[in-house]
Design a protein around this motif. Sequence first.
Motif, PDB file in Angstrom:
ATOM      1  N   TYR A 170      -2.697  15.057  -5.118  1.00  0.00           N
ATOM      2  CA  TYR A 170      -2.839  14.743  -6.472  1.00  0.00           C
ATOM      3  C   TYR A 170      -3.589  15.848  -7.022  1.00  0.00           C
ATOM      4  O   TYR A 170      -3.537  16.260  -8.247  1.00  0.00           O
ATOM      5  N   MET A 182       8.243   7.505  -0.945  1.00  0.00           N
ATOM      6  CA  MET A 182       6.750   7.607  -0.434  1.00  0.00           C
ATOM      7  C   MET A 182       6.603   7.245   0.990  1.00  0.00           C
ATOM      8  O   MET A 182       5.971   8.421   1.541  1.00  0.00           O
ATOM      9  N   CYS A 203      -0.763   6.068  -9.457  1.00  0.00           N
ATOM     10  CA  CYS A 203       0.098   6.423  -8.715  1.00  0.00           C
ATOM     11  C   CYS A 203      -0.245   6.400  -7.225  1.00  0.00           C
ATOM     12  O   CYS A 203       0.429   5.925  -6.280  1.00  0.00           O
ATOM     13  N   ASN A 204      -1.651   7.177  -6.993  1.00  0.00           N
ATOM     14  CA  ASN A 204      -2.250   7.020  -5.656  1.00  0.00           C
ATOM     15  C   ASN A 204      -2.761   5.583  -5.196  1.00  0.00           C
ATOM     16  O   ASN A 204      -2.504   5.196  -4.029  1.00  0.00           O
ATOM     17  N   TYR A 225      -0.979   3.051  -6.040  1.00  0.00           N
ATOM     18  CA  TYR A 225       0.322   2.252  -5.805  1.00  0.00           C
ATOM     19  C   TYR A 225       0.529   2.733  -4.317  1.00  0.00           C
ATOM     20  O   TYR A 225       0.780   2.041  -3.296  1.00  0.00           O
ATOM     21  N   ASN A 235      14.087   6.104  -5.839  1.00  0.00           N
ATOM     22  CA  ASN A 235      13.348   4.641  -6.519  1.00  0.00           C
ATOM     23  C   ASN A 235      14.149   3.966  -7.475  1.00  0.00           C
ATOM     24  O   ASN A 235      14.004   2.561  -7.592  1.00  0.00           O
ATOM     25  N   LEU A 277      -2.322   9.706 -12.563  1.00  0.00           N
ATOM     26  CA  LEU A 277      -2.376  10.098 -10.973  1.00  0.00           C
ATOM     27  C   LEU A 277      -2.994   9.097 -10.125  1.00  0.00           C
ATOM     28  O   LEU A 277      -2.718   8.975  -8.944  1.00  0.00           O
TER      29      LEU A 277
END
Length: 324
Positions: free
Chosen positions: A100, A249, A84-85, A87, A231, A81
């Motif tokens: 998250y 996003m 992902c955060n 990014y 995506n 996570l």
Amino acid sequence: MHNQTKEGFPLFGFRMGDNISKLPAKEKLLNEVFVKDNIPPWLAGSAYVGLAAISAAIVPMMFPQLKWYLVLSAYVIAPLLAFCNSYGTGLTNWNLASTYGKIGLFIFASWVGHHGGVIAGLAACGVMMSIVSTAGDLMQDFKTGYLTLSSPRSMFVSQLIGTALGCVIAPLTFWLYWIAFDIGNPNGMFKAPYASIYREMSIMGVEGFSVLPQHCLAICFVFFFAAIAINFLRDVTPKSMSKFIPLPMAMAIPFYIGAYFAIDMFVGTIILFVWERANHKESEDFAGAVASGLICGDGIWSVPSAILSIMRIDPPMCMYIKPS
């Protein structure tokens, strides 16, 4: 310079590729400064394992409902996570650590169940939010260091020092507020509305999806798989076509903070689109500064907006959604 930048990003093992030689001189300089430092991956990994061991020993003492193996499980899930955060933060400059954290809240609240699941979910949410938020903050620090020709190792050490200080200052600040004010009182100064929201979400994690509105889960699944499909489509289509496919996003942010953000971004996009075609060089040099000024202006407007609201002055036109 070419040989040095071609070696790649030594920071945490990332590599840049062989297209560096085609970059402008300014960007080559930025890359050269950014890759000159090295943080060994074994140091980052061993530090993370050490923090996980400390948390597994201490957190259950504070929250007995969250067992040590649940804390270790949170530390196993959190890096995915956090990536992902990071990014998303680098892409949109928006740290969605709380989102998250909610994922961890639901997972651990449902895992523990009716025997302390509410407290366990809230505690796990705090643990995961701390990890994920720190990763997003580090991404912002690296971006700032990259653009200002600062040492990434210095940025990392500064983040480390700030995090260590926060471990002491944050509990003391919370304790000060807790003894000085009536925290959580609906009629008091510090109502803490998010506390009630997170508690209700933890209860929902324990009770299950039966408490959700009708078709809510189905809608979530539809948008989840639609985001993955979009995506994937961006990755497989040629660049000439993929640039017209929106980023899920970026599309999700207005749903998270409100539609007004989408209107602001749309107006800004139109201004930049016209500016690029009228004077591409000028827009490339000053677009960031103008955008920063508009963002600051939007924040400054909150002061007169609050004054008008206190004086009960309504705008000439107002749009809102209410039940039929």
